[in-house]
Design a protein around this motif. Structure first.
Motif, PDB file in Angstrom:
ATOM      1  N   LEU A 111       0.819  -1.209   0.000  1.00 22.48           N
ATOM      2  CA  LEU A 111       0.000   0.000   0.000  1.00 22.48           C
ATOM      3  C   LEU A 111       0.856   1.264   0.000  1.00 22.48           C
ATOM      4  O   LEU A 111       0.439   2.306  -0.525  1.00 22.48           O
ATOM      5  N   SER A 114       3.038   3.346  -4.247  1.00 18.05           N
ATOM      6  CA  SER A 114       1.959   3.744  -5.156  1.00 18.05           C
ATOM      7  C   SER A 114       2.166   3.244  -6.584  1.00 18.05           C
ATOM      8  O   SER A 114       1.201   3.002  -7.311  1.00 18.05           O
ATOM      9  N   TRP A 117       0.318   0.195  -8.014  1.00 17.36           N
ATOM     10  CA  TRP A 117      -1.105   0.293  -8.354  1.00 17.36           C
ATOM     11  C   TRP A 117      -1.355   1.175  -9.571  1.00 17.36           C
ATOM     12  O   TRP A 117      -2.503   1.551  -9.844  1.00 17.36           O
ATOM     13  N   ARG A 136      -5.151   4.213  -4.562  1.00 14.83           N
ATOM     14  CA  ARG A 136      -3.897   3.619  -4.085  1.00 14.83           C
ATOM     15  C   ARG A 136      -2.703   4.080  -4.923  1.00 14.83           C
ATOM     16  O   ARG A 136      -1.591   4.152  -4.415  1.00 14.83           O
TER      17      ARG A 136
END
Length: 235
Positions: A111, A114, A117, A136
């Protein structure tokens, strides 16, 4: 032979549990209010025990050799997995995202990175998923390909707020009813865009009279290298 749990370990476990729990006496077990209160106390004790077990599992995971890797190295491994196992639309195959379900540490590393994602690929039927991925990805350069937006035009409407940090944008299977949204997209500045592609599925090409010259991305797409059109006409 497995060793038994020591009294000190039991004491530690009991200290984590709800101290308000106590076994009701047989004389009071038939009283409704007493029974409800006892069940509530037991449930709280169960929740506390589960939380304690989770904390032990977290501590155990932290002692594993792979947990000693710096987060940067672990994130790099995740990046390799992104290219090998991409999630599949309409199935329960999470692909590389399954690493976020292994433990808290792995999930947090994923998570926090970045760029993991930043690729939106063939998820046009699920706008909820696209919204979560965009959140995200934060401000990471995006690679977006939406195919089959005929089934979900709302997917296109999610692009304009993020065009400023989009690196590749492929809009496939378009039709005339998407024209206004497409115009909104290419009428914005795109300083990070390197590739732009439009594909129409109609028998008659769709015409964009303002797609070209200084009108394209307001003349501000300095990194644009490839521009691909199919079934699209610029007068």
């Amino acid at each position: 032979m497995q060793s038994s749990v020591s009294s000190d370990e039991f004491a530690q476990i009991e200290s984590r549990l709800d101290p308000s729990y106590s076994t009701p006496s047989r004389t009071g077990i038939h009283d409704h209010s007493t029974r409800v209160a006892a069940i509530y106390a037991v449930d709280k004790g169960i929740d506390a025990a589960r939380e304690f077990v989770r904390s032990l599992l977290t501590r155990r995971n932290a002692l594993m050799p792979i947990s000693l890797l710096p987060p940067e190295i672990l994130a790099w491994v995740f990046h390799l997995l992104v290219h090998e196992e991409w999630p599949l639309t309409g199935s329960r195959n999470l692909g590389w995202i399954k690493v976020t379900h292994v433990c808290r540490h792995w999930r947090q590393v994923a998570l926090d990175n970045s760029s993991l994602w930043a690729r939106i690929w063939d998820f046009s039927v699920n706008t909820k998923w696209i919204s979560e991925i965009l959140a995200r990805a934060k401000n990471a350069p995006l690679d977006i390909e939406l195919d089959g937006v005929l089934s979900n035009p709302e997917a296109l409407l999610m692009i304009p707020p993020h065009i400023s940090h989009t690196r590749q944008l492929r809009l496939l299977s378009l039709s005339r009813r998407h024209s206004d949204t497409v115009r909104k997209i290419y009428s914005l500045e795109a300083p990070a865009l390197e590739h732009f592609e439009l594909t129409d599925t109609g028998r008659t090409p769709v015409t964009f009279r303002d797609l070209g010259g200084d009108m394209l991305f307001k003349g501000h797409a300095p990194r644009l290298r490839t521009f691909s059109l199919s079934q699209v006409v610029i007068p």
